[in-house]
Design an enzyme around this catalytic site. Structure first.
Site, PDB file in Angstrom:
ATOM      1  N   ASP A  49       0.907  -1.264  -0.138  1.00 51.67           N
ATOM      2  CA  ASP A  49       0.156   0.043  -0.045  1.00 51.67           C
ATOM      3  C   ASP A  49       0.858   1.259   0.076  1.00 51.67           C
ATOM      4  OD1 ASP A  49      -2.220  -1.503  -0.011  1.00 51.67           O
ATOM      5  OD2 ASP A  49      -3.023  -0.826   1.955  1.00 51.67           O
ATOM      6  N   TYR A  77       3.531  -7.869   9.433  1.00 48.85           N
ATOM      7  CA  TYR A  77       3.403  -6.436   9.546  1.00 48.85           C
ATOM      8  C   TYR A  77       3.298  -6.100  10.946  1.00 48.85           C
ATOM      9  CZ  TYR A  77       1.510  -7.153   4.790  1.00 48.85           C
ATOM     10  OH  TYR A  77       1.360  -7.445   3.271  1.00 48.85           O
ATOM     11  N   ASP A  91      -7.986   3.136   6.032  1.00 48.57           N
ATOM     12  CA  ASP A  91      -6.661   3.931   6.896  1.00 48.57           C
ATOM     13  C   ASP A  91      -6.757   5.351   6.817  1.00 48.57           C
ATOM     14  OD1 ASP A  91      -6.601   4.773   3.986  1.00 48.57           O
ATOM     15  OD2 ASP A  91      -5.092   3.305   3.289  1.00 48.57           O
ATOM     16  N   ARG A 183      -6.172  -3.840   6.173  1.00 53.21           N
ATOM     17  CA  ARG A 183      -7.304  -2.970   6.550  1.00 53.21           C
ATOM     18  C   ARG A 183      -8.252  -3.400   6.722  1.00 53.21           C
ATOM     19  NH1 ARG A 183      -6.835   0.664   1.270  1.00 53.21           N
ATOM     20  NH2 ARG A 183      -6.544  -1.420   0.519  1.00 53.21           N
TER      21      ARG A 183
END
Length: 313
Positions: A49, A77, A91, A183
Protein backbone atom coordinates in the site's frame (compact mmCIF):
# COMPACT_ATOMS: atom_id res chain seq x y z
CA UNK A 1 26.14 -8.18 -13.61
CA UNK A 2 26.05 -4.85 -15.45
CA UNK A 3 26.77 -4.91 -19.21
CA UNK A 4 25.18 -2.20 -21.37
CA UNK A 5 22.37 -2.82 -23.83
CA UNK A 6 21.57 0.01 -26.26
CA UNK A 7 19.62 2.87 -24.69
CA UNK A 8 17.13 0.67 -22.81
CA UNK A 9 19.34 0.34 -19.78
CA UNK A 10 21.79 -2.12 -18.30
CA UNK A 11 21.10 -5.82 -18.21
CA UNK A 12 21.21 -6.47 -14.46
CA UNK A 13 20.27 -9.67 -12.63
CA UNK A 14 19.65 -9.70 -8.89
CA UNK A 15 17.47 -8.56 -6.01
CA UNK A 16 17.15 -5.36 -4.00
CA UNK A 17 15.16 -5.52 -0.77
CA UNK A 18 13.88 -1.95 -0.53
CA UNK A 19 12.56 -0.32 2.62
CA UNK A 20 9.66 1.37 0.82
CA UNK A 21 9.08 4.95 1.98
CA UNK A 22 5.71 6.24 3.13
CA UNK A 23 3.66 7.72 0.30
CA UNK A 24 5.27 5.78 -2.54
CA UNK A 25 3.24 3.30 -4.55
CA UNK A 26 4.98 0.01 -5.31
CA UNK A 27 5.15 0.97 -8.99
CA UNK A 28 6.69 4.35 -8.11
CA UNK A 29 9.33 2.51 -6.09
CA UNK A 30 10.08 0.23 -9.04
CA UNK A 31 10.47 3.16 -11.44
CA UNK A 32 12.68 5.20 -9.07
CA UNK A 33 15.00 2.26 -8.39
CA UNK A 34 15.04 1.26 -12.06
CA UNK A 35 16.20 4.75 -13.05
CA UNK A 36 18.75 4.81 -10.26
CA UNK A 37 20.34 1.58 -11.51
CA UNK A 38 19.71 2.43 -15.18
CA UNK A 39 18.33 -1.12 -15.33
CA UNK A 40 16.56 -2.65 -18.27
CA UNK A 41 14.04 -4.81 -16.36
CA UNK A 42 12.77 -4.43 -12.78
CA UNK A 43 9.59 -5.66 -11.08
CA UNK A 44 8.21 -6.01 -7.55
CA UNK A 45 6.92 -9.12 -5.82
CA UNK A 46 3.47 -7.93 -4.79
CA UNK A 47 1.92 -4.55 -4.11
CA UNK A 48 2.52 -2.74 -0.84
CA UNK A 49 0.00 0.00 0.00
CA UNK A 50 0.99 3.60 -0.64
CA UNK A 51 0.40 4.38 3.05
CA UNK A 52 2.56 1.40 4.09
CA UNK A 53 6.31 1.20 4.59
CA UNK A 54 8.74 -1.65 4.78
CA UNK A 55 9.96 -4.73 2.96
CA UNK A 56 9.49 -4.60 -0.83
CA UNK A 57 11.69 -7.06 -2.75
CA UNK A 58 12.52 -5.78 -6.23
CA UNK A 59 13.61 -8.25 -8.91
CA UNK A 60 16.07 -7.34 -11.66
CA UNK A 61 16.37 -9.27 -14.93
CA UNK A 62 16.49 -13.04 -14.42
CA UNK A 63 15.23 -12.70 -10.83
CA UNK A 64 11.78 -11.76 -12.17
CA UNK A 65 11.37 -15.41 -13.19
CA UNK A 66 11.19 -16.33 -9.51
CA UNK A 67 9.11 -13.42 -8.18
CA UNK A 68 6.03 -15.64 -7.77
CA UNK A 69 7.66 -17.38 -4.83
CA UNK A 70 7.86 -14.11 -2.88
CA UNK A 71 4.36 -13.18 -4.02
CA UNK A 72 3.04 -16.44 -2.55
CA UNK A 73 5.09 -16.16 0.65
CA UNK A 74 3.73 -15.33 4.09
CA UNK A 75 3.97 -11.71 5.19
CA UNK A 76 4.52 -10.11 8.62
CA UNK A 77 3.36 -6.59 9.52
CA UNK A 78 3.51 -4.14 12.40
CA UNK A 79 0.07 -2.52 12.44
CA UNK A 80 -1.16 0.61 14.21
CA UNK A 81 -4.90 0.50 15.01
CA UNK A 82 -6.99 3.58 15.86
CA UNK A 83 -10.27 2.74 17.58
CA UNK A 84 -13.48 4.74 17.37
CA UNK A 85 -13.13 5.93 13.76
CA UNK A 86 -13.92 3.89 10.66
CA UNK A 87 -13.04 5.11 7.15
CA UNK A 88 -14.12 3.93 3.72
CA UNK A 89 -10.58 2.93 2.77
CA UNK A 90 -9.73 1.44 6.15
CA UNK A 91 -6.78 3.80 6.68
CA UNK A 92 -6.04 7.44 7.47
CA UNK A 93 -6.44 8.52 3.83
CA UNK A 94 -10.11 7.58 3.70
CA UNK A 95 -13.30 9.49 4.38
CA UNK A 96 -14.67 8.96 7.89
CA UNK A 97 -17.78 6.79 7.74
CA UNK A 98 -18.49 6.41 11.47
CA UNK A 99 -17.34 7.85 14.76
CA UNK A 100 -18.17 6.04 17.97
CA UNK A 101 -17.00 6.36 21.55
CA UNK A 102 -14.40 3.80 22.51
CA UNK A 103 -15.60 1.67 25.44
CA UNK A 104 -13.41 1.11 28.46
CA UNK A 105 -11.30 -1.86 27.45
CA UNK A 106 -8.79 -4.10 29.13
CA UNK A 107 -6.00 -5.90 27.32
CA UNK A 108 -7.79 -9.16 28.10
CA UNK A 109 -10.83 -7.99 26.13
CA UNK A 110 -8.68 -7.04 23.13
CA UNK A 111 -6.93 -10.40 23.36
CA UNK A 112 -10.27 -12.18 23.32
CA UNK A 113 -11.28 -10.37 20.14
CA UNK A 114 -7.93 -11.06 18.49
CA UNK A 115 -8.30 -14.76 19.27
CA UNK A 116 -11.31 -14.91 16.95
CA UNK A 117 -9.13 -13.57 14.14
CA UNK A 118 -6.46 -16.24 14.33
CA UNK A 119 -6.10 -19.38 12.25
CA UNK A 120 -8.15 -19.89 9.10
CA UNK A 121 -10.81 -17.22 8.64
CA UNK A 122 -12.99 -15.87 5.86
CA UNK A 123 -12.33 -12.31 4.74
CA UNK A 124 -14.37 -10.16 2.36
CA UNK A 125 -11.94 -7.82 0.55
CA UNK A 126 -12.49 -4.08 0.75
CA UNK A 127 -13.87 -2.15 -2.20
CA UNK A 128 -10.61 -0.22 -1.94
CA UNK A 129 -8.51 -3.21 -3.00
CA UNK A 130 -6.73 -4.00 -6.27
CA UNK A 131 -8.90 -7.04 -6.98
CA UNK A 132 -10.36 -6.75 -10.45
CA UNK A 133 -13.99 -7.08 -11.53
CA UNK A 134 -14.44 -7.32 -15.31
CA UNK A 135 -10.91 -6.00 -15.74
CA UNK A 136 -11.48 -2.98 -13.50
CA UNK A 137 -9.76 -2.68 -10.08
CA UNK A 138 -12.31 -2.44 -7.28
CA UNK A 139 -10.75 0.75 -5.91
CA UNK A 140 -11.51 2.53 -9.20
CA UNK A 141 -15.15 1.47 -8.94
CA UNK A 142 -15.23 2.60 -5.30
CA UNK A 143 -13.98 6.06 -6.27
CA UNK A 144 -16.93 6.28 -8.66
CA UNK A 145 -19.31 5.45 -5.81
CA UNK A 146 -19.94 1.95 -7.16
CA UNK A 147 -20.03 -1.00 -4.79
CA UNK A 148 -20.16 -4.60 -6.03
CA UNK A 149 -20.56 -7.90 -4.22
CA UNK A 150 -17.28 -9.57 -3.26
CA UNK A 151 -16.80 -13.22 -2.47
CA UNK A 152 -15.17 -14.10 0.85
CA UNK A 153 -11.63 -15.42 0.67
CA UNK A 154 -10.08 -18.05 2.92
CA UNK A 155 -6.93 -16.73 4.58
CA UNK A 156 -4.78 -17.78 7.52
CA UNK A 157 -3.62 -15.53 10.33
CA UNK A 158 -0.66 -17.31 11.94
CA UNK A 159 0.05 -14.55 14.42
CA UNK A 160 -2.08 -11.69 15.67
CA UNK A 161 -0.23 -10.43 18.71
CA UNK A 162 -1.07 -7.39 20.82
CA UNK A 163 2.12 -5.36 21.17
CA UNK A 164 0.88 -2.16 22.85
CA UNK A 165 -2.48 -0.77 24.03
CA UNK A 166 -3.28 2.70 25.39
CA UNK A 167 -7.07 2.64 25.66
CA UNK A 168 -8.03 4.12 22.28
CA UNK A 169 -5.34 2.65 20.05
CA UNK A 170 -3.08 -0.34 19.92
CA UNK A 171 -0.33 -2.01 17.89
CA UNK A 172 -0.32 -5.51 16.48
CA UNK A 173 2.17 -7.89 14.95
CA UNK A 174 0.37 -9.83 12.23
CA UNK A 175 1.77 -12.78 10.29
CA UNK A 176 -0.52 -13.99 7.52
CA UNK A 177 -0.85 -15.74 4.19
CA UNK A 178 -0.83 -13.96 0.85
CA UNK A 179 -4.06 -12.25 -0.11
CA UNK A 180 -4.74 -10.97 3.42
CA UNK A 181 -5.97 -7.37 3.55
CA UNK A 182 -4.72 -5.81 6.77
CA UNK A 183 -7.09 -2.83 6.47
CA UNK A 184 -10.03 -5.23 6.23
CA UNK A 185 -8.72 -7.25 9.18
CA UNK A 186 -8.48 -4.10 11.32
CA UNK A 187 -11.96 -2.91 10.24
CA UNK A 188 -13.41 -6.32 11.17
CA UNK A 189 -11.65 -6.23 14.56
CA UNK A 190 -13.05 -2.74 15.18
CA UNK A 191 -16.56 -3.87 14.28
CA UNK A 192 -16.25 -6.82 16.65
CA UNK A 193 -15.16 -4.52 19.47
CA UNK A 194 -18.17 -2.35 18.59
CA UNK A 195 -16.61 1.05 17.94
CA UNK A 196 -14.98 0.69 14.54
CA UNK A 197 -11.29 1.08 13.70
CA UNK A 198 -8.86 1.95 10.95
CA UNK A 199 -5.17 1.41 10.22
CA UNK A 200 -3.05 4.33 11.46
CA UNK A 201 0.31 2.77 10.56
CA UNK A 202 1.40 -0.21 8.48
CA UNK A 203 5.00 -1.41 8.30
CA UNK A 204 5.83 -4.68 6.54
CA UNK A 205 8.49 -6.49 8.52
CA UNK A 206 8.93 -9.62 6.44
CA UNK A 207 8.17 -11.20 3.06
CA UNK A 208 9.05 -14.88 3.12
CA UNK A 209 12.69 -15.02 4.27
CA UNK A 210 13.37 -11.34 3.45
CA UNK A 211 13.15 -9.14 6.55
CA UNK A 212 13.70 -5.52 7.58
CA UNK A 213 17.30 -6.45 8.41
CA UNK A 214 17.81 -7.17 4.70
CA UNK A 215 16.40 -3.81 3.59
CA UNK A 216 18.20 -0.86 2.05
CA UNK A 217 16.75 2.65 1.90
CA UNK A 218 16.44 4.65 -1.29
CA UNK A 219 18.72 7.31 0.20
CA UNK A 220 21.39 4.68 0.85
CA UNK A 221 21.11 3.51 -2.78
CA UNK A 222 21.36 7.10 -3.98
CA UNK A 223 24.49 7.69 -1.92
CA UNK A 224 25.99 4.43 -3.23
CA UNK A 225 25.20 5.49 -6.81
CA UNK A 226 27.08 8.74 -6.27
CA UNK A 227 30.05 6.74 -4.95
CA UNK A 228 29.94 4.21 -7.80
CA UNK A 229 29.06 1.35 -5.43
CA UNK A 230 25.35 0.81 -6.06
CA UNK A 231 25.69 -2.68 -7.60
CA UNK A 232 27.18 -3.92 -4.33
CA UNK A 233 23.67 -3.87 -2.83
CA UNK A 234 22.35 -6.40 -5.37
CA UNK A 235 21.62 -9.79 -3.90
CA UNK A 236 22.06 -12.81 -6.19
CA UNK A 237 19.11 -14.21 -8.13
CA UNK A 238 19.38 -17.37 -6.00
CA UNK A 239 18.39 -15.33 -2.92
CA UNK A 240 14.80 -15.52 -4.18
CA UNK A 241 14.80 -19.21 -3.17
CA UNK A 242 17.21 -18.98 -0.26
CA UNK A 243 16.91 -21.90 2.12
CA UNK A 244 15.64 -24.34 -0.51
CA UNK A 245 17.31 -27.74 -0.74
CA UNK A 246 20.23 -27.76 -3.23
CA UNK A 247 20.54 -30.35 -5.98
CA UNK A 248 24.04 -30.21 -7.46
CA UNK A 249 24.19 -31.27 -11.09
CA UNK A 250 27.36 -32.29 -12.97
CA UNK A 251 27.91 -30.40 -16.20
CA UNK A 252 26.58 -33.14 -18.56
CA UNK A 253 23.45 -33.53 -16.41
CA UNK A 254 22.92 -29.77 -16.22
CA UNK A 255 23.10 -29.67 -20.01
CA UNK A 256 20.20 -32.14 -20.23
CA UNK A 257 18.21 -30.07 -17.73
CA UNK A 258 18.74 -26.99 -19.90
CA UNK A 259 17.20 -28.97 -22.77
CA UNK A 260 14.09 -29.41 -20.64
CA UNK A 261 14.74 -33.03 -19.64
CA UNK A 262 14.04 -34.54 -16.24
CA UNK A 263 17.10 -36.26 -14.78
CA UNK A 264 17.62 -38.75 -11.93
CA UNK A 265 18.19 -37.14 -8.55
CA UNK A 266 21.22 -37.98 -6.42
CA UNK A 267 20.86 -40.66 -3.72
CA UNK A 268 19.20 -39.60 -0.46
CA UNK A 269 17.25 -36.78 -2.19
CA UNK A 270 13.61 -36.13 -1.26
CA UNK A 271 10.98 -38.15 -3.13
CA UNK A 272 9.06 -35.05 -4.16
CA UNK A 273 9.00 -31.27 -3.82
CA UNK A 274 10.63 -28.10 -5.15
CA UNK A 275 14.41 -27.74 -5.07
CA UNK A 276 17.15 -25.31 -6.07
CA UNK A 277 19.30 -26.52 -8.97
CA UNK A 278 23.04 -25.82 -9.06
CA UNK A 279 25.17 -26.27 -12.19
CA UNK A 280 28.82 -27.38 -12.01
CA UNK A 281 31.34 -24.98 -13.52
CA UNK A 282 34.58 -25.91 -15.28
CA UNK A 283 36.51 -25.11 -12.07
CA UNK A 284 34.37 -27.48 -10.02
CA UNK A 285 32.37 -24.76 -8.26
CA UNK A 286 28.60 -24.42 -8.71
CA UNK A 287 26.34 -21.67 -10.06
CA UNK A 288 22.60 -21.19 -9.62
CA UNK A 289 20.77 -22.87 -12.52
CA UNK A 290 17.15 -22.44 -11.46
CA UNK A 291 14.45 -24.41 -9.70
CA UNK A 292 13.03 -27.85 -10.34
CA UNK A 293 10.46 -30.28 -9.00
CA UNK A 294 11.18 -33.83 -7.87
CA UNK A 295 8.76 -36.59 -8.81
CA UNK A 296 9.32 -40.35 -9.09
CA UNK A 297 13.06 -40.17 -8.52
CA UNK A 298 13.65 -37.50 -11.18
CA UNK A 299 13.92 -33.73 -11.03
CA UNK A 300 12.25 -31.75 -13.82
CA UNK A 301 13.24 -28.15 -14.61
CA UNK A 302 10.54 -25.57 -13.85
CA UNK A 303 12.31 -22.19 -14.06
CA UNK A 304 15.89 -21.75 -15.28
CA UNK A 305 18.14 -18.74 -15.62
CA UNK A 306 19.45 -17.91 -19.09
CA UNK A 307 22.65 -19.67 -20.08
CA UNK A 308 24.44 -16.31 -20.41
CA UNK A 309 23.26 -15.22 -16.96
CA UNK A 310 25.91 -13.70 -14.70
CA UNK A 311 26.94 -16.24 -12.00
CA UNK A 312 24.88 -16.11 -8.81
CA UNK A 313 25.48 -18.65 -6.08
Amino acid sequence: MGRRLRSSGRVIDGVIVLDKPLGWTSNHAVQRVKRLFNARKVGHTGTLDQRATGVLPLCFGEATKFSQHSLNANKTYEVGVQLGIATDTGDTDGTVTTRKPVPELECSHIEGVLESFRGEINQIPSMYSAIKRDGQPLYKLARQGIEVERAARRITIYRNELKQFDGTSFELIVECTKGTYIRTLVADIGNTIGCGAHVSKLDRLQVGHFSKQDCVTFKCLTDAKNNGQIDEFLRPVSSMVEGWLDIKLPRPTAYLVRQGQAVPVPPCSPTRGWVKLLEERADGEFDFLGIGEIESGHVAPRRLVASNHSPSH
